[in-house]
Write a protein that holds these residues in place. Structure first.
Motif, PDB file in Angstrom:
ATOM      1  N   VAL A   1       0.870  -1.172   0.000  1.00 24.67           N
ATOM      2  CA  VAL A   1       0.000   0.000   0.000  1.00 24.67           C
ATOM      3  C   VAL A   1       0.909   1.224   0.000  1.00 24.67           C
ATOM      4  CG1 VAL A   1      -1.713   1.336   1.269  1.00 24.67           C
ATOM      5  CG2 VAL A   1      -1.904  -1.150   1.176  1.00 24.67           C
ATOM      6  N   SER A   2       0.960   1.936  -1.113  1.00 20.09           N
ATOM      7  CA  SER A   2       1.865   3.083  -1.221  1.00 20.09           C
ATOM      8  C   SER A   2       1.338   4.311  -0.507  1.00 20.09           C
ATOM      9  CB  SER A   2       2.118   3.413  -2.698  1.00 20.09           C
ATOM     10  OG  SER A   2       2.740   2.327  -3.349  1.00 20.09           O
ATOM     11  N   ASP A   3       0.013   4.466  -0.459  1.00 16.73           N
ATOM     12  CA  ASP A   3      -0.586   5.624   0.211  1.00 16.73           C
ATOM     13  C   ASP A   3      -1.967   5.223   0.711  1.00 16.73           C
ATOM     14  OD1 ASP A   3      -1.546   8.040   1.107  1.00 16.73           O
ATOM     15  OD2 ASP A   3      -0.858   9.179  -0.627  1.00 16.73           O
TER      16      ASP A   3
ATOM     17  N   GLN B   1       5.029   6.109   8.423  1.00 18.04           N
ATOM     18  CA  GLN B   1       4.266   7.347   8.556  1.00 18.04           C
ATOM     19  C   GLN B   1       4.469   8.279   7.363  1.00 18.04           C
ATOM     20  OE1 GLN B   1       5.696   8.535  12.534  1.00 18.04           O
ATOM     21  NE2 GLN B   1       3.634   8.157  13.322  1.00 18.04           N
ATOM     22  N   SER B   2       5.289   7.873   6.416  1.00 13.62           N
ATOM     23  CA  SER B   2       5.482   8.641   5.188  1.00 13.62           C
ATOM     24  C   SER B   2       5.134   7.767   3.992  1.00 13.62           C
ATOM     25  CB  SER B   2       6.940   9.119   5.076  1.00 13.62           C
ATOM     26  OG  SER B   2       7.821   8.010   5.040  1.00 13.62           O
ATOM     27  N   THR B   3       4.691   8.399   2.923  1.00 15.75           N
ATOM     28  CA  THR B   3       4.409   7.637   1.712  1.00 15.75           C
ATOM     29  C   THR B   3       5.734   7.192   1.101  1.00 15.75           C
ATOM     30  OG1 THR B   3       4.383   9.683   0.422  1.00 15.75           O
ATOM     31  CG2 THR B   3       2.276   8.853   1.217  1.00 15.75           C
ATOM     32  N   ARG B   4       5.763   5.970   0.622  1.00 15.69           N
ATOM     33  CA  ARG B   4       6.977   5.455   0.017  1.00 15.69           C
ATOM     34  C   ARG B   4       6.630   4.296  -0.898  1.00 15.69           C
ATOM     35  NH1 ARG B   4      10.880   2.563   4.177  1.00 15.69           N
ATOM     36  NH2 ARG B   4      11.624   1.618   2.246  1.00 15.69           N
ATOM     37  N   ILE B   5       7.529   4.006  -1.791  1.00 17.92           N
ATOM     38  CA  ILE B   5       7.377   2.873  -2.698  1.00 17.92           C
ATOM     39  C   ILE B   5       8.323   1.781  -2.223  1.00 17.92           C
ATOM     40  CG2 ILE B   5       7.665   2.056  -5.058  1.00 17.92           C
ATOM     41  CD1 ILE B   5       7.002   4.870  -6.011  1.00 17.92           C
TER      42      ILE B   5
END
Length: 379
Positions: free
Chosen positions: A220-222, A263-267
């Motif tokens: 889940v990227s975001d 807690q941050s969006t990441r790939i």
């Protein structure tokens, strides 16, 4: 010499001439500075302090000291490597190689070339991270072979995942199929976060549940844009933005998942997935090995027909009980029971009926005593 400016513009680096000192004026900056740092040559010439202000704080003191310590004409040592902030805030690695040259006015000035080495530095950092991940997986495997408990291995795995993936939340969750939920068995939380020891739903609407159903890693990227799954109540309100789950296999059915959340969006790239899955595979192997060992120990110490402790386990428990009552000055009791006319049952109805009778009798005897008491098949 008329083609000299055009030649400089074709060099894939920043060519410059500047005065000494951290705020020394820039007399020439080649146009490549726009592509590499996002600033125009005119901006650097207009603001001598701009370069210094964009230096990464972890490198600034070292770079400024190196410059101030160099005052020898023609000195040309190895390039200085440092980080500097692009106009857009991203980090650029530069290899800055310069030498002091005395101009026609007798002033010392830097003549240098700054090359963008960001790609190389990122590749080196990635290689170091992958090596560290491989080492962590190998160490976890060694501890598993040395007989570490599954609980200790789970805690080591979540720590290793948190450290080398740079995430804020990691957990091992066991699937409770009869309850259609997961139970947390080990977890790591960043400072200020608390996961707790609760449970969260399984099923296709859950990221972890879908991982178990498909047997494949799920990213889940975001979470703000996620439409496939509902966020677990356990992590709602924790500021989680992205996550990755991989399955931990069991002997006959999936044990559960190893999950990381950030807690941050990441790939999460293929390397991240491979690392987390490798940790999960070590846990799966350890769980299977412990289950086999537990089965062997159980068969060695229990009657195969009734499931009751056998003579060996009974005598061991008796020895411990006698030692305990000896210390306390209390008493213990041993009661031998036999089934009347059991031989007649075997002879008239067959041994299989006698086995069924023993199997039915064992749970009744266990229900008739305290949980601290032992019911064993002695003969």
């Amino acid at each position: 010499m008329r083609d000299f400016p055009k030649l400089l513009e074709r060099i894939p680096a920043i060519v410059y001439i500047a005065d000494l000192g951290p705020d020394g004026p820039w007399h020439y900056v080649s146009p490549q500075v726009q592509a590499i740092l996002g600033f125009s040559p005119a901006e650097l010439r207009a603001d001598p302090a701009l370069w210094r202000s964009r230096l990464h704080p972890d490198d600034r003191d070292r770079v400024l000291i190196e410059e101030s310590d160099t005052d020898e004409e023609g000195m040309d040592g190895p390039p200085t490597e440092y980080r500097i902030f692009h106009r857009d805030g991203s980090i650029v690695w530069l290899a800055d190689q310069a030498m002091l040259v005395r101009d026609g006015d007798g002033l010392m000035r830097w003549h240098g070339v700054m090359s963008d080495i960001t790609a190389r530095k990122q590749a080196e950092a990635e290689a170091e991270r992958r090596a560290a991940q491989q080492s962590a997986v190998a160490q976890l495997g060694e501890h598993a072979l040395e007989g570490a408990s599954t609980s200790d291995l789970m805690h080591e795995a979540v720590q290793a995942a948190a450290l080398l993936l740079g995430v804020d939340l990691v957990c091992v969750a066991e699937l409770l199929a009869d309850e259609d939920s997961f139970a947390i068995r080990a977890d790591f939380c960043a400072p200020g976060m608390t996961l707790g020891k609760g449970r969260f739903p399984a099923g296709v609407a859950s990221q972890a549940g879908y991982t178990v159903l498909t047997g494949k890693p799920v990213v889940v990227s975001d979470w703000r844009r996620e439409k496939r799954f509902s966020m677990s109540p356990l992590i709602q309100g924790m500021g989680i933005r992205s996550g990755l789950t991989v399955m931990i296999e069991g002997r006959s059915e999936p044990f559960g998942v190893l999950a990381v959340q950030s807690q941050s969006t990441r790939i999460y790239g293929p390397g991240d997935i491979d690392y987390l899955q490798s940790l999960a595979n070590v846990l799966a192997d350890a769980l299977e090995r412990h289950a086999i060992e537990d089965g062997i120990r159980h068969r060695a110490l229990h009657d195969p027909l009734s499931g009751l402790p056998n003579r060996v386990l009974f005598l061991d428990r008796l020895e411990h009980a006698l030692a305990r009552v000896g210390r306390r000055g209390s008493m213990a009791a041993i009661l031998f029971l036999d089934l009347d006319h059991f031989k007649l049952v075997n002879d008239s109805l067959g041994h299989h009926v006698g086995d069924e009778l023993l199997t039915a009798t064992a749970p009744r005897l266990r229900q008739a005593v305290r949980t601290t008491d032992t019911v064993a098949r002695f003969g």
